[in-house]
Design a protein around this motif. Structure first.
Motif, PDB file in Angstrom:
ATOM      1  N   THR A 104       8.892  42.266  65.567  1.00 58.68           N
ATOM      2  CA  THR A 104       8.420  42.361  64.041  1.00 58.68           C
ATOM      3  C   THR A 104       9.115  43.663  63.170  1.00 58.68           C
ATOM      4  N   LEU A 105       9.163  43.224  61.988  1.00 60.34           N
ATOM      5  CA  LEU A 105       9.860  44.345  61.117  1.00 60.34           C
ATOM      6  C   LEU A 105       8.830  45.183  60.008  1.00 60.34           C
ATOM      7  N   GLN A 106       7.726  45.060  60.438  1.00 59.91           N
ATOM      8  CA  GLN A 106       6.709  45.510  59.272  1.00 59.91           C
ATOM      9  C   GLN A 106       6.677  46.939  59.532  1.00 59.91           C
ATOM     10  N   ASP A 107       6.691  47.590  60.528  1.00 61.76           N
ATOM     11  CA  ASP A 107       6.578  48.921  60.890  1.00 61.76           C
ATOM     12  C   ASP A 107       8.030  49.462  60.218  1.00 61.76           C
ATOM     13  N   ALA A 108       9.069  48.899  60.458  1.00 58.97           N
ATOM     14  CA  ALA A 108      10.268  49.483  60.053  1.00 58.97           C
ATOM     15  C   ALA A 108      10.233  49.336  58.581  1.00 58.97           C
ATOM     16  N   ARG A 109       9.826  48.346  57.752  1.00 59.48           N
ATOM     17  CA  ARG A 109       9.772  48.146  56.259  1.00 59.48           C
ATOM     18  C   ARG A 109       9.128  49.097  55.930  1.00 59.48           C
ATOM     19  N   ASP A 110       7.698  49.614  56.250  1.00 56.61           N
ATOM     20  CA  ASP A 110       6.968  50.673  55.698  1.00 56.61           C
ATOM     21  C   ASP A 110       7.730  51.984  55.860  1.00 56.61           C
TER      22      ASP A 110
END
Length: 132
Positions: A49-55
């Motif tokens: 998943t990329l959500q943590d990296a996005r934030d």
């Protein structure tokens, strides 16, 4: 004597267009990572998943560009090199990161002069992050 032209805004954060544009840039960056086969190794390094990296990149870039320091408020000093040590970062990953970010800056319409300056700064940081 050469006099440098003053940038049109006080900070790169203002020049890029504030939080909404930083978010658009980060979202486009990670969308491209998912879409473009040329960024495969970079995408593979980010897990499922990329959500943590996005934030985290959004929070970091806001402060790095001269806006609100969301990252430091949440996590303290960025310690970029230390935080990236668990990941294998070589020339290929560096170059894919830089190409993906440059493409994202172009796609969201970052001013060419700002894009060029940020590209130089991103290169210095990305090259410093290499650990192999």
């Amino acid at each position: 004597m050469h006099i440098e032209e003053k940038p049109p805004f006080d900070t790169p954060f203002d020049w890029i267009g504030g939080e909404s544009q930083v978010r658009a840039l980060v979202d486009r960056f990670y969308d491209l990572m998912d879409l473009e086969p040329g960024y495969k190794e970079l995408r593979d390094a980010h897990g499922s998943t990329l959500q943590d990296a996005r934030d985290k990149l959004f929070w970091f870039l806001c402060g790095w560009l001269g806006g609100p320091d969301h990252y430091q408020q949440r996590f303290g000093h960025p310690r970029l090199r230390m935080r990236h040590m668990p990941f294998s970062i070589g020339i290929l990953e560096r170059d894919q990161w830089l190409a993906c970010m440059d493409q994202a800056m172009g796609d969201v319409g970052v001013d060419e002069k700002l894009r060029s300056g940020l590209g130089q700064s991103f290169f210095l940081t990305a090259d410093w992050m290499r650990n192999r």
